[in-house]
Design a protein around this motif. Structure first.
Motif, PDB file in Angstrom:
ATOM      1  N   GLU A 176      39.352 -11.057  83.404  1.00 61.94           N
ATOM      2  CA  GLU A 176      40.081 -11.824  82.404  1.00 61.94           C
ATOM      3  C   GLU A 176      39.918 -11.198  81.016  1.00 61.94           C
ATOM      4  O   GLU A 176      38.878 -10.612  80.693  1.00 61.94           O
ATOM      5  CB  GLU A 176      39.584 -13.276  82.360  1.00 61.94           C
ATOM      6  N   SER A 219      40.083 -12.389  89.073  1.00 59.83           N
ATOM      7  CA  SER A 219      38.750 -12.906  88.794  1.00 59.83           C
ATOM      8  C   SER A 219      37.812 -11.769  88.373  1.00 59.83           C
ATOM      9  O   SER A 219      37.726 -10.739  89.040  1.00 59.83           O
ATOM     10  CB  SER A 219      38.194 -13.614  90.042  1.00 59.83           C
ATOM     11  N   GLU A 221      41.693 -16.241  78.687  1.00 57.82           N
ATOM     12  CA  GLU A 221      41.378 -16.448  80.103  1.00 57.82           C
ATOM     13  C   GLU A 221      42.429 -17.264  80.842  1.00 57.82           C
ATOM     14  O   GLU A 221      42.629 -17.087  82.045  1.00 57.82           O
ATOM     15  CB  GLU A 221      40.004 -17.131  80.235  1.00 57.82           C
ATOM     16  N   LYS A 222      43.114 -18.165  80.143  1.00 58.71           N
ATOM     17  CA  LYS A 222      44.096 -19.022  80.784  1.00 58.71           C
ATOM     18  C   LYS A 222      45.510 -18.440  80.747  1.00 58.71           C
ATOM     19  O   LYS A 222      46.447 -19.066  81.226  1.00 58.71           O
ATOM     20  CB  LYS A 222      44.077 -20.417  80.134  1.00 58.71           C
ATOM     21  N   TRP A 223      45.657 -17.289  80.148  1.00 58.57           N
ATOM     22  CA  TRP A 223      46.967 -16.645  80.102  1.00 58.57           C
ATOM     23  C   TRP A 223      47.310 -16.064  81.474  1.00 58.57           C
ATOM     24  O   TRP A 223      46.439 -15.792  82.296  1.00 58.57           O
ATOM     25  CB  TRP A 223      46.968 -15.530  79.060  1.00 58.57           C
ATOM     26  N   ILE A 224      48.585 -15.880  81.731  1.00 59.79           N
ATOM     27  CA  ILE A 224      49.044 -15.259  82.982  1.00 59.79           C
ATOM     28  C   ILE A 224      49.856 -14.005  82.659  1.00 59.79           C
ATOM     29  O   ILE A 224      50.397 -13.872  81.550  1.00 59.79           O
ATOM     30  CB  ILE A 224      49.898 -16.222  83.828  1.00 59.79           C
ATOM     31  N   ARG A 244      48.340 -14.879  87.883  1.00 67.27           N
ATOM     32  CA  ARG A 244      47.039 -15.172  87.301  1.00 67.27           C
ATOM     33  C   ARG A 244      46.206 -13.902  87.155  1.00 67.27           C
ATOM     34  O   ARG A 244      46.338 -12.969  87.945  1.00 67.27           O
ATOM     35  CB  ARG A 244      46.283 -16.175  88.174  1.00 67.27           C
ATOM     36  N   GLN A 245      45.344 -13.917  86.136  1.00 70.59           N
ATOM     37  CA  GLN A 245      44.462 -12.774  85.932  1.00 70.59           C
ATOM     38  C   GLN A 245      43.436 -12.695  87.058  1.00 70.59           C
ATOM     39  O   GLN A 245      42.944 -13.713  87.533  1.00 70.59           O
ATOM     40  CB  GLN A 245      43.744 -12.907  84.582  1.00 70.59           C
TER      41      GLN A 245
END
Length: 317
Positions: A8, A5, A13-16, A2-3
């Motif tokens: 991002e 905090s 923002e929801k990409w990994i 996960r990116q």
């Protein structure tokens, strides 16, 4: 991954992230490291044992090299003619990793390693760790006990009558560090102190129902350790790898009604494997309990024999 905090990427923002290199602490980091280390050792002409993939060997005539791996620690053993092979492995690893030769191993995994080259003896013990455990549980100045457990009388068994009677007593008992102490004792047992194995196994059966008597059992083990701090396992030089095994089993132990099996394997008088555990299946006679224990010993003995034969290059019987 996960990116992080606050970092991002806008619109994603929801990409990994897809990692191109393992990071310390990630789930696959240990596996990735072992694959990398194995690739380097195989490149240096080492051979991973079939029966223990964490051990590597190299042989050239009478020259012999043995490497045991634990995470990022390597334990290298070699004879006089194997020094060139050790240098070859060192050179290969140095080109890809930052490594350091710490000399003869004297301390690892909270175990002391002592050598006596004249007598051909090696001793491993956990004297320092035992002192730490005794001090942690305020037993460093206690009176010693001659045995790790009592086997006769009322103190030898725990029944439902010994469990806490009311909520206040339950609160007091649950505040005692049972899990922490048993974890420390198991670490001793698994490495250098088989003499407390049976006492600790018997106490561990009641960890889900702690009581004042269970705490006294554990304190007695500590009192026994306080008087035998320097005890460890001593290994002596031998001519041929000859295995000797012993096994025994009880039938329907008092209280639980379950049987217990135990075994020990020696190589030329040196203890190399031991176990004591409750038989999970129902056995109908002492003969069946003995056969069950013998079956488990047979499986362990077969693995030990094949491992030693592959490791030493000499048939182990």
């Amino acid at each position: 991954m996960r990116q992080a905090s606050g970092h991002e990427v806008n619109g994603k923002e929801k990409w990994i992230y897809r990692l191109v290199k393992a990071l310390y602490g990630t789930k696959q980091a240990a596996r990735a490291w072992q694959q990398h280390l194995k690739k380097l050792l195989l490149k240096a002409d080492c051979h991973a044992l079939q029966f223990d993939q964490s051990v590597y060997t190299m042989r050239e005539g009478e020259a012999f090299l043995l490497i045991g791996t634990h995470v990022d620690d390597l334990f290298v053993l070699f004879n006089q003619k194997g020094k060139k092979m050790k240098d070859k492995v060192w050179e290969t690893l140095s080109k890809a990793l930052t490594i350091k030769d710490l000399g003869n191993a004297t301390w690892t995994l909270q175990m002391n390693i002592e050598r006596n080259l004249q007598k051909g003896e090696l001793k491993i013990s956990q004297a320092n760790f035992t002192r730490e455990v005794l001090k942690r549980f305020a037993m460093d100045k206690c009176n010693t006990a001659p045995t790790p457990a009592v086997h006769t009388g009322d103190e030898a068994t725990i029944t439902e009558a010994d469990l806490p009677k009311d909520e206040a007593e339950c609160t007091r008992i649950n505040a005692l560090p049972f899990m922490e102490l048993i974890g420390c004792l198991w670490w001793l047992t698994q490495n250098t102190r088989p003499d407390i194995f049976v006492a600790l196994q018997r106490a561990s059966k009641w960890i889900a129902k702690p009581s004042e008597k269970l705490w006294r059992w554990l304190m007695r083990i500590l009192r026994y350790l306080a008087g035998t701090i320097e005890i460890g396992l001593t290994y002596k030089r031998y001519e041929k790898p000859l295995l000797t095994a012993y096994v025994d089993a009880s039938f329907a132990d008092e209280g639980e009604g379950k049987s217990t099996a135990g075994w020990a394997i020696f190589m030329q008088g040196n203890l190399i494997g031991y176990e004591s555990a409750t038989i999970k299946r129902v056995v109908l006679s002492s003969t069946e309990a003995e056969c069950h224990a013998l079956s488990h010993l047979g499986k362990e003995n077969t693995w030990q024999r094949r491992l030693l034969t592959e490791m030493l290059g000499v048939e182990c019987k």
